[in-house]
Write a protein that holds these residues in place. Structure first.
Motif, PDB file in Angstrom:
ATOM      1  N   GLU A 104       0.853  -1.188   0.000  1.00 16.39           N
ATOM      2  CA  GLU A 104       0.000   0.000   0.000  1.00 16.39           C
ATOM      3  C   GLU A 104       0.887   1.236   0.000  1.00 16.39           C
ATOM      4  O   GLU A 104       1.535   1.536   1.009  1.00 16.39           O
ATOM      5  CB  GLU A 104      -0.868  -0.011   1.269  1.00 16.39           C
ATOM      6  CG  GLU A 104      -2.285   0.442   1.017  1.00 16.39           C
ATOM      7  CD  GLU A 104      -3.113   0.233   2.267  1.00 16.39           C
ATOM      8  OE1 GLU A 104      -3.387   1.232   2.947  1.00 16.39           O
ATOM      9  OE2 GLU A 104      -3.450  -0.937   2.544  1.00 16.39           O
ATOM     10  N   PRO A 105       0.952   1.941  -1.133  1.00 16.05           N
ATOM     11  CA  PRO A 105       1.820   3.115  -1.166  1.00 16.05           C
ATOM     12  C   PRO A 105       1.322   4.230  -0.257  1.00 16.05           C
ATOM     13  O   PRO A 105       0.130   4.304   0.053  1.00 16.05           O
ATOM     14  CB  PRO A 105       1.777   3.564  -2.631  1.00 16.05           C
ATOM     15  CG  PRO A 105       0.862   2.660  -3.343  1.00 16.05           C
ATOM     16  CD  PRO A 105       0.248   1.703  -2.380  1.00 16.05           C
ATOM     17  N   LYS A 106       2.237   5.069   0.174  1.00 14.42           N
ATOM     18  CA  LYS A 106       1.879   6.255   0.943  1.00 14.42           C
ATOM     19  C   LYS A 106       1.797   7.445   0.000  1.00 14.42           C
ATOM     20  O   LYS A 106       2.533   7.506  -0.990  1.00 14.42           O
ATOM     21  CB  LYS A 106       2.952   6.538   1.998  1.00 14.42           C
ATOM     22  CG  LYS A 106       2.881   5.597   3.174  1.00 14.42           C
ATOM     23  CD  LYS A 106       3.747   6.104   4.313  1.00 14.42           C
ATOM     24  CE  LYS A 106       3.510   5.277   5.555  1.00 14.42           C
ATOM     25  NZ  LYS A 106       4.438   5.622   6.626  1.00 14.42           N
ATOM     26  N   GLY A 107       0.914   8.384   0.348  1.00 17.20           N
ATOM     27  CA  GLY A 107       0.743   9.553  -0.502  1.00 17.20           C
ATOM     28  C   GLY A 107       1.295  10.816   0.124  1.00 17.20           C
ATOM     29  O   GLY A 107       1.256  10.975   1.346  1.00 17.20           O
ATOM     30  N   TRP A 108       1.806  11.685  -0.695  1.00 14.10           N
ATOM     31  CA  TRP A 108       2.297  12.991  -0.249  1.00 14.10           C
ATOM     32  C   TRP A 108       1.780  14.020  -1.234  1.00 14.10           C
ATOM     33  O   TRP A 108       1.963  13.868  -2.443  1.00 14.10           O
ATOM     34  CB  TRP A 108       3.827  12.982  -0.234  1.00 14.10           C
ATOM     35  CG  TRP A 108       4.430  14.309   0.048  1.00 14.10           C
ATOM     36  CD1 TRP A 108       4.384  14.989   1.223  1.00 14.10           C
ATOM     37  CD2 TRP A 108       5.173  15.132  -0.866  1.00 14.10           C
ATOM     38  NE1 TRP A 108       5.058  16.182   1.087  1.00 14.10           N
ATOM     39  CE2 TRP A 108       5.547  16.299  -0.163  1.00 14.10           C
ATOM     40  CE3 TRP A 108       5.560  14.991  -2.200  1.00 14.10           C
ATOM     41  CZ2 TRP A 108       6.280  17.314  -0.757  1.00 14.10           C
ATOM     42  CZ3 TRP A 108       6.299  16.003  -2.795  1.00 14.10           C
ATOM     43  CH2 TRP A 108       6.651  17.159  -2.076  1.00 14.10           C
ATOM     44  N   ARG A 109       1.086  15.041  -0.717  1.00 14.41           N
ATOM     45  CA  ARG A 109       0.391  15.964  -1.603  1.00 14.41           C
ATOM     46  C   ARG A 109       0.995  17.363  -1.550  1.00 14.41           C
ATOM     47  O   ARG A 109       1.376  17.839  -0.491  1.00 14.41           O
ATOM     48  CB  ARG A 109      -1.073  16.036  -1.182  1.00 14.41           C
ATOM     49  CG  ARG A 109      -1.981  16.533  -2.282  1.00 14.41           C
ATOM     50  CD  ARG A 109      -3.417  16.440  -1.857  1.00 14.41           C
ATOM     51  NE  ARG A 109      -3.659  17.353  -0.741  1.00 14.41           N
ATOM     52  CZ  ARG A 109      -4.835  17.482  -0.124  1.00 14.41           C
ATOM     53  NH1 ARG A 109      -5.857  16.742  -0.482  1.00 14.41           N
ATOM     54  NH2 ARG A 109      -4.984  18.337   0.865  1.00 14.41           N
ATOM     55  N   ARG A 110       1.057  17.973  -2.717  1.00 14.87           N
ATOM     56  CA  ARG A 110       1.515  19.362  -2.771  1.00 14.87           C
ATOM     57  C   ARG A 110       0.894  20.022  -3.994  1.00 14.87           C
ATOM     58  O   ARG A 110       0.492  19.347  -4.947  1.00 14.87           O
ATOM     59  CB  ARG A 110       3.036  19.415  -2.878  1.00 14.87           C
ATOM     60  CG  ARG A 110       3.524  18.964  -4.239  1.00 14.87           C
ATOM     61  CD  ARG A 110       5.027  18.942  -4.338  1.00 14.87           C
ATOM     62  NE  ARG A 110       5.414  18.050  -5.436  1.00 14.87           N
ATOM     63  CZ  ARG A 110       5.697  18.468  -6.662  1.00 14.87           C
ATOM     64  NH1 ARG A 110       5.668  19.743  -6.960  1.00 14.87           N
ATOM     65  NH2 ARG A 110       6.022  17.613  -7.609  1.00 14.87           N
ATOM     66  N   PRO A 111       0.809  21.351  -3.996  1.00 15.17           N
ATOM     67  CA  PRO A 111       0.305  22.028  -5.189  1.00 15.17           C
ATOM     68  C   PRO A 111       1.386  22.066  -6.266  1.00 15.17           C
ATOM     69  O   PRO A 111       2.553  22.292  -5.952  1.00 15.17           O
ATOM     70  CB  PRO A 111      -0.026  23.440  -4.700  1.00 15.17           C
ATOM     71  CG  PRO A 111       0.687  23.613  -3.400  1.00 15.17           C
ATOM     72  CD  PRO A 111       1.119  22.269  -2.899  1.00 15.17           C
ATOM     73  N   SER A 112       1.028  21.801  -7.509  1.00 18.67           N
ATOM     74  CA  SER A 112       1.988  21.904  -8.611  1.00 18.67           C
ATOM     75  C   SER A 112       2.172  23.382  -8.952  1.00 18.67           C
ATOM     76  O   SER A 112       1.400  24.223  -8.483  1.00 18.67           O
ATOM     77  CB  SER A 112       1.451  21.154  -9.828  1.00 18.67           C
ATOM     78  OG  SER A 112       0.428  21.919 -10.420  1.00 18.67           O
TER      79      SER A 112
END
Ligand SMILES: [Zn+2]
Ligand SMILES: [Zn+2]
Length: 162
Positions: free
Chosen positions: A63-71
């Motif tokens: 199960e991959p982990k997610g990391w979010r940021r604005p492009s």
């Protein structure tokens, strides 16, 4: 000349093997991005990006982990990576749910990977040489359709005519 056409499904995963994935149809495109974000994220000179249809991609182990940021364009981008070894596997962009962007170096078989375009050449390392016949962009293309057409023409066996 192209390398041989790879057999489907394509398989790949992270360095440690905790995450494995499968792609059931031919990728939509392959390009490098030389923007400074991709250089930082990859720890290398560029990212090798391979968009595939979301419906044709699945995680088969882990199960991959997610990391979010604005492009830079403002859309939220989620990077999915292995929580054990940290290897980035793919990215997802809000508002573009039809495709996911695989880091092509995570494929088990990378021998056939020839990019059809190079993005953000304005920030490329000065020694980066484009692939033969590839299109270079100072930033990105406004329209990906001509690139997708060039990619399909490169791999007639990957996109059989009906
Ligand atoms: Zn891993
Ligand atoms: Zn980039």
């Amino acid at each position: 000349m192209n390398a041989r056409t790879p057999l489907l499904p394509l398989t790949g995963g992270c360095c440690c093997g905790a995450i494995r994935y499968q792609i059931d149809s031919f990728p939509l495109l392959l390009y490098t991005c030389n923007c400074s974000d991709c250089q930082t994220a990859s720890g290398s000179a560029f990212a090798l990006n391979m968009p595939v249809a979301t419906t044709q991609f699945r995680i088969v182990k882990g199960e991959p982990k997610g990391w979010r940021r604005p492009s830079p364009s403002g859309a939220d981008v989620t990077s999915w990576f292995c929580g054990d070894c940290g290897g980035r596997i793919y990215g997802e962009r809000k508002g573009r749910s039809e495709s996911v962007n695989i880091r092509a170096g995570t494929l088990d078989d990378t021998a056939w990977l020839t990019p059809v375009a190079h993005m953000f050449m304005r920030s490329a390392q000065p020694w980066v040489q484009p692939a033969a016949g590839a299109v270079c962009y100072e930033t990105g293309p406004g329209d990906f359709r001509p690139l997708a057409a060039a990619w399909r023409a490169m791999w007639p066996e990957g996109f059989p005519q009906k």
